[in-house]
Design a protein around this motif. Sequence first.
Motif, mmCIF file in Angstrom:
data_model
loop_
_atom_site.group_PDB
_atom_site.id
_atom_site.type_symbol
_atom_site.label_atom_id
_atom_site.label_comp_id
_atom_site.label_asym_id
_atom_site.label_seq_id
_atom_site.Cartn_x
_atom_site.Cartn_y
_atom_site.Cartn_z
ATOM 1 N N GLU A 69 -96.384 -126.864 -20.685
ATOM 2 C CA GLU A 69 -95.222 -127.696 -20.384
ATOM 3 C C GLU A 69 -94.304 -126.997 -19.394
ATOM 4 O O GLU A 69 -94.207 -125.773 -19.375
ATOM 5 C CB GLU A 69 -94.449 -128.043 -21.649
ATOM 6 N N VAL A 70 -93.665 -127.781 -18.555
ATOM 7 C CA VAL A 70 -92.614 -127.276 -17.667
ATOM 8 C C VAL A 70 -91.303 -127.365 -18.438
ATOM 9 O O VAL A 70 -90.926 -128.433 -18.934
ATOM 10 C CB VAL A 70 -92.551 -128.108 -16.372
ATOM 11 N N PHE A 71 -90.594 -126.235 -18.563
ATOM 12 C CA PHE A 71 -89.385 -126.230 -19.386
ATOM 13 C C PHE A 71 -88.109 -125.950 -18.599
ATOM 14 O O PHE A 71 -87.006 -125.974 -19.171
ATOM 15 C CB PHE A 71 -89.514 -125.207 -20.534
ATOM 16 N N GLY A 72 -88.214 -125.715 -17.291
ATOM 17 C CA GLY A 72 -86.991 -125.477 -16.534
ATOM 18 C C GLY A 72 -87.285 -125.125 -15.090
ATOM 19 O O GLY A 72 -88.438 -124.854 -14.714
ATOM 20 N N GLY A 73 -86.226 -125.146 -14.274
ATOM 21 C CA GLY A 73 -86.399 -124.802 -12.877
ATOM 22 C C GLY A 73 -85.101 -124.427 -12.209
ATOM 23 O O GLY A 73 -84.003 -124.741 -12.702
ATOM 24 N N PHE A 74 -85.224 -123.729 -11.074
ATOM 25 C CA PHE A 74 -84.079 -123.341 -10.249
ATOM 26 C C PHE A 74 -84.340 -123.769 -8.810
ATOM 27 O O PHE A 74 -85.478 -123.786 -8.345
ATOM 28 C CB PHE A 74 -83.857 -121.825 -10.296
ATOM 29 N N ILE A 75 -83.254 -124.082 -8.108
ATOM 30 C CA ILE A 75 -83.333 -124.483 -6.704
ATOM 31 C C ILE A 75 -82.425 -123.579 -5.878
ATOM 32 O O ILE A 75 -81.279 -123.326 -6.250
ATOM 33 C CB ILE A 75 -82.896 -125.950 -6.515
#
Length: 543
Positions: A458-464
């Motif tokens: 699962e993808v649980f987070g991200g930053f840009i």
Amino acid sequence: MDHAMREPKSSSQTKSEPRAPRTGLALINDDLLHIILSRLPASSFASAACVNKSWNQLCNCILLSRPKLASALSLNPSPTIAVQEVLDEVLSEPIRPHFAIANIGSGFGLMDASLLITKRLGSRTPLIVSTASGIIGRDALTNEFKEVKWGDTGGHSDDEVGHAVAEAVNNGIVLSVGFVPGLKVDAIPLLRLIKEPRVSMVDKFVMDIKDYTASVSGCMSPVGIIMFGDKLVDMKPIVDVLDYAMPSETIIVGDERGRFLYRSGNESRNVRGNTKYLSDAVALVFARDKEKSDGIGDIQFHIALSNGLSAVGPVHKAVSVRDNCSDLTTWLTARREGQFEVLDGQRILDDINDELENHIETPDLYIGVTKRRKCCIGSQKPRLITSLAFHGVIGGDEEYLYVNGVNIKTGDYFQFYCSDPNAALSSCIEASLNLKSLKLDENPNNCHHVAVNNTKKEVFGGFIFSCYGRGESFFGHHNIDSSPFRENFPGVPLAGLFCGGEIGRGFSSLIGESNKECSAHCCLHVYSTVYLVMSYTSASPEH
């Protein structure tokens, strides 16, 4: 409560002695207690974990079930209220903070924000607070997704605390708090001597990262690094050394130029107020935990890129090069590849302007220089590395072409690039398609997963990390930079900033073909958006 939590009777008590009836919390079974505890805010959850051994074990089971990123944004003009709003939101559910990143407007003080956050999260949580040219995230009060772009990050260059205000409207904060079981995290600074020689201690920086990683994981290769550099420091050679020293699987992202404060979980690394050192950059290092518990899966970092530049005109070769180290600029002449005539700055720019005559607006110009330089760490034997470095064009006259940055040499080849919203929009679409490979079927709980060998990913987070030149003014529409992530992972926590130079290094299948055309490797980008996506693959069940 006292009666319900009474210690069990000793074995010396007779079996005929009547048992006290179960009342209060003693009547709650584990399943119901699990539901209640999982809905507590973080502070209450932490208190519940201290009630007794049984509750502590249950709380650990809740936390260890999966990693978590919590983020929130506030534009309240009061720093105290804004920090309170984002803290209340990210701590509204159970979480055990392993790291925190806060990006703030220049109207907020770095030290004030750092102290307020540390007071709630504790001094042992690695924390980085940085100024930004804009912030990206969900509003703590309305849950509305926002891309907010400001102007210059401002502040006095020698004001480490950062109380100076560039614009009163640059007020806001986006805070991210992460729980990453199976990883160890700490903030490691790039130090510079206050006294002569005033140079960045790059070799020590790299070895500190490797030594920390080796101490917690047993190897010297971190999973990922999130970096923040100082606006007065040339980060290009530093990132080149990191690129050389780190294996291809280590993802490195961040903001090349800003202002920051940090707090490491290791007190010896906290040099603020130190009479010997200053910090030129800081790296939040994520390393595998060699002592992770059974049943904990693996966290992976993935990187994707949206490019906002278009190549213009022919390739040139630098002929005469002068470094102006006082203001970190370079003066040069050049000739077109395959020709002998040496061109001055004005002639070069005239030719490029002819190439750009169909552009309605004057774009920002850069030269992309292909550099072959020797690199080494410590006593290692130097070897050549090839990189692509962008230098902003300042102007030109009948003598020289003037560009930002140094370390351009006679014989280096370069090509002009211009900012291009059409190319950026097309690249955003490509980035979205690339991220789609990580997009997995959505279950009713809005969890993106796929079954692989009886495991769940699962993808649980991200930053840009997006260039401050982009945003609504660049595209003509709002929230374009974040769209590749949001389209593929709706509801997954996301935070980011508009920055003065985007660090993005990683050999990933998510990097589109349009960004692979040049043979030279590029780690510092302009007019781009770098996406860091964090995924978790659950451990295989025991048979």
